[in-house]
Design a protein around this motif. Structure first.
Motif, short mmCIF file in Angstrom:
data_model
loop_
_atom_site.label_atom_id
_atom_site.label_comp_id
_atom_site.label_asym_id
_atom_site.label_seq_id
_atom_site.Cartn_x
_atom_site.Cartn_y
_atom_site.Cartn_z
N ILE A 139 14.07 34.19 -4.14
CA ILE A 139 12.97 33.22 -4.19
C ILE A 139 11.69 33.86 -3.65
O ILE A 139 10.60 33.65 -4.18
CB ILE A 139 13.35 31.96 -3.38
N PHE A 142 10.05 35.73 -6.30
CA PHE A 142 9.30 34.86 -7.21
C PHE A 142 7.98 34.42 -6.59
O PHE A 142 6.96 34.31 -7.29
CB PHE A 142 10.14 33.64 -7.60
N LEU A 143 7.99 34.16 -5.28
CA LEU A 143 6.75 33.76 -4.61
C LEU A 143 5.71 34.88 -4.70
O LEU A 143 4.53 34.64 -4.98
CB LEU A 143 7.02 33.42 -3.14
N GLY A 171 2.84 28.79 0.14
CA GLY A 171 4.14 29.45 0.23
C GLY A 171 4.58 29.65 1.67
O GLY A 171 5.75 29.49 2.00
N ASN A 174 6.08 26.73 3.02
CA ASN A 174 7.36 26.45 2.38
C ASN A 174 8.48 27.40 2.76
O ASN A 174 9.64 27.02 2.65
CB ASN A 174 7.18 26.48 0.86
N ILE A 177 11.14 26.11 5.07
CA ILE A 177 11.88 25.03 4.42
C ILE A 177 12.85 25.61 3.40
O ILE A 177 14.03 25.25 3.35
CB ILE A 177 10.91 24.03 3.75
N ILE A 178 12.36 26.54 2.59
CA ILE A 178 13.22 27.16 1.58
C ILE A 178 14.38 27.86 2.27
O ILE A 178 15.54 27.70 1.90
CB ILE A 178 12.41 28.16 0.72
N SER A 181 16.89 25.36 3.66
CA SER A 181 17.67 24.62 2.66
C SER A 181 18.66 25.53 1.97
O SER A 181 19.78 25.11 1.67
CB SER A 181 16.78 23.91 1.64
N VAL A 182 18.25 26.77 1.71
CA VAL A 182 19.19 27.69 1.05
C VAL A 182 20.36 27.97 1.98
O VAL A 182 21.52 28.03 1.55
CB VAL A 182 18.45 28.98 0.66
N TRP A 184 21.60 25.96 4.24
CA TRP A 184 22.43 24.77 4.25
C TRP A 184 23.24 24.68 2.96
O TRP A 184 24.43 24.37 2.96
CB TRP A 184 21.52 23.55 4.41
N TRP A 185 22.55 24.97 1.84
CA TRP A 185 23.21 24.93 0.53
C TRP A 185 24.37 25.90 0.50
O TRP A 185 25.44 25.61 -0.01
CB TRP A 185 22.16 25.29 -0.53
N LEU A 188 27.39 24.83 2.37
CA LEU A 188 28.07 23.77 1.62
C LEU A 188 28.99 24.35 0.55
O LEU A 188 30.08 23.88 0.31
CB LEU A 188 27.03 22.86 0.98
#
Lengths: 257, 227
Positions: A139, A142-143, A171, A174, A177-178, A181-182, A184-185, A188
């Motif tokens: 990611i 990509f940023l 960015g 973010n 946050i990114i 979340s990644v 945490w994902w 999971l």
């Protein structure tokens, strides 16, 4: 304009000519330090550091992979801070630094992903896994590419500078946050087959060369960033007197850098 | 003074809703896109319910994201072309308020309808029945985030002739947290877990985006229109 503190150093920082001349004086030293650290770190890490108990010699790519990943991430912040300085204080020079940092950071991120894939094949048995850190790095790439693309999308260089600085700042907000979340994902969906084999702490004999390589990579980053920025300065200031003088001198006298 | 700000918000909200109502065909295209792509999935993957079921939460979220992305491109385009964007910028109110009004109108015209038709797609992709309420709740909050973040990209690329592809390059990386927690909400509902936790995080993201994005959009619009 004496109102208390002296800010002349700060305004001088905004002058591309001052930057060009000052860094010109630093460059030989920076080159020497970077090359020395790179040679010491690589020879020490690749030849003299002890083998890993489980991974054998293949772990040695860590001496490239970790420093490169460090700077890929740090580079984004350097780029975003340079952009913010440009937006706040309208400094030409900081936009040039930002523009030079973008392709450098993208290249480092790509290198981090690439060395990770090469390392992943012998240790994990596959080039690519959707691991939290790998995904975050993708990611990040990509940023970087977005900032780069926006920079070149406008006819006016000034608009391109400001727009990409703004995107870099968005960015920056973010990225945590990114990253979270990644993370945490991944916890999971964690696949059971893959585990990092290396122990959480490294033996000092392995760690010391890594430290040297991290330092070397920071110097290398600074060196390339300065070189890129100098090229950018010459390109943008090509119509000013001092750059013309410089070009004339370079034509006549060989004793010029 | 705060009344003037509110007027900026409600004025642009009403104006954009009215414009969307007058151009109903245009407003319907994200919805049609959403349904159309849902038809492609069984054709491309498999019509078996057993194979569609595990994919449904992720696919629905990806399609909702793409549909929102497609509609975001035009958010400021016509205002930029006919000059009303400049009127908005030179108006005495805080620029963030009319911007928020426009984005709210955009969500009411795309995100909300997407949320409302999503059960149809859920049925088409044989989403388990426990997933429907989490899906609608997560789409309602998540598409709000997508509209706000997408508007930042739309503002930055509004003056470019071929901004669409660039817009997706700028915005999709920023969308990733939304899709992670959006599809996780649906999955948690299907698995019988507490789906309120990921939904609450989506709500937190929306709250952050509502606070910060209008400022970034206003900055971007000022920058792009001044050149």
């Amino acid at each position: 304009m004496g109102s208390g503190r002296d800010w002349t150093w700060f305004h001088r920082l905004g002058s591309p000519r001052w930057f060009y001349e000052t860094t010109g004086r630093w460059l030989p030293l920076l080159w020497a330090v970077t090359l020395a650290l790179l040679v010491v770190g690589l020879v020490w890490g690749l030849l003299y550091a002890p083998q890993d108990a489980k991974q054998g010699n293949s772990f040695r790519i860590i001496y490239l992979h970790v420093p490169v990943s460090f700077l890929a991430l740090a580079g984004y912040y350097i780029m975003a801070i340079a952009g913010a300085v440009g937006l706040i204080w309208k400094m030409k020079l900081s936009y040039m630094v930002m523009k030079s940092a973008a392709p450098l950071g993208a290249a480092l991120t790509f290198l981090a992903l690439f060395t990770g894939a090469v390392w992943g094949k012998p240790t994990w048995g596959t080039y690519w896994v959707w691991d939290a850190r790998i995904t975050s790095m993708l990611i990040l790439l990509f940023l970087y590419l977005g900032v780069l693309a926006l920079q070149y999308a406008f006819h006016s260089q000034d608009t391109g500078n400001k727009a990409s600085a703004m995107l870099a700042l968005v960015g920056t907000v973010n990225i945590p946050i990114i990253y979270k979340s990644v993370d945490w994902w991944y916890t999971l969906h964690q696949p059971a087959t893959i585990k990092l084999t290396s122990a959480p702490s490294m033996h000092p004999d392995m760690f010391k060369p890594l430290l040297v390589m991290i330092l070397a990579m920071y110097c290398f980053y600074a060196l390339v960033l300065i070189l890129n920025t100098r090229v950018e300065i010459l390109q943008r200031e090509r119509k000013t007197g001092w750059v013309r003088d410089l070009a004339r001198q370079a034509d006549t006298g060989p004793d010029n850098q | 003074m705060s009344n003037a700000h509110n007027a900026g918000f409600t004025g642009y909200l009403q104006r954009d809703l009215l414009l969307a109502y007058r151009r109903r065909g245009e407003a319907a295209s994200p919805l049609i896109f959403f349904l159309l792509v849902a038809t492609l999935v069984p054709l491309g993957v498999s019509p078996e319910a057993g194979r569609l079921e595990p994919l449904a939460p992720g696919i629905i979220w990806v399609m909702a994201l793409l549909a929102t992305l497609l509609s975001t491109e035009g958010l400021f385009a016509s205002d930029y072309q006919d000059g009303s964007l400049e009127q908005m910028i030179i108006a005495p109110q805080l620029l963030a308020m009319p911007v928020l009004g426009k984005v709210t109108a955009h969500w009411l015209v795309t995100g909300l309808p997407l949320t409302l038709v999503s059960p149809i797609i859920g049925i088409m992709l044989s989403l388990p029945s426990d997933g429907f309420i989490p899906m609608m709740a997560s789409l309602a909050l998540g598409t709000g985030c997508l509209s706000l973040v997408g508007a930042v990209g739309a503002a930055l690329t509004v003056s470019l002739r071929k901004g669409g592809l660039l817009l997706s390059l700028l915005v999709v990386p920023l969308y990733m947290p939304v899709i992670i927690f959006g599809s996780a909400t649906v999955q948690a509902g299907i698995d019988g877990l507490n789906w309120f936790a990921p939904l609450a995080i989506l709500g937190a993201m929306l709250a952050t985006a509502v606070a910060l994005c209008p400022l970034a959009i206003a900055g971007a619009l000022r920058l792009v229109s001044s050149n």
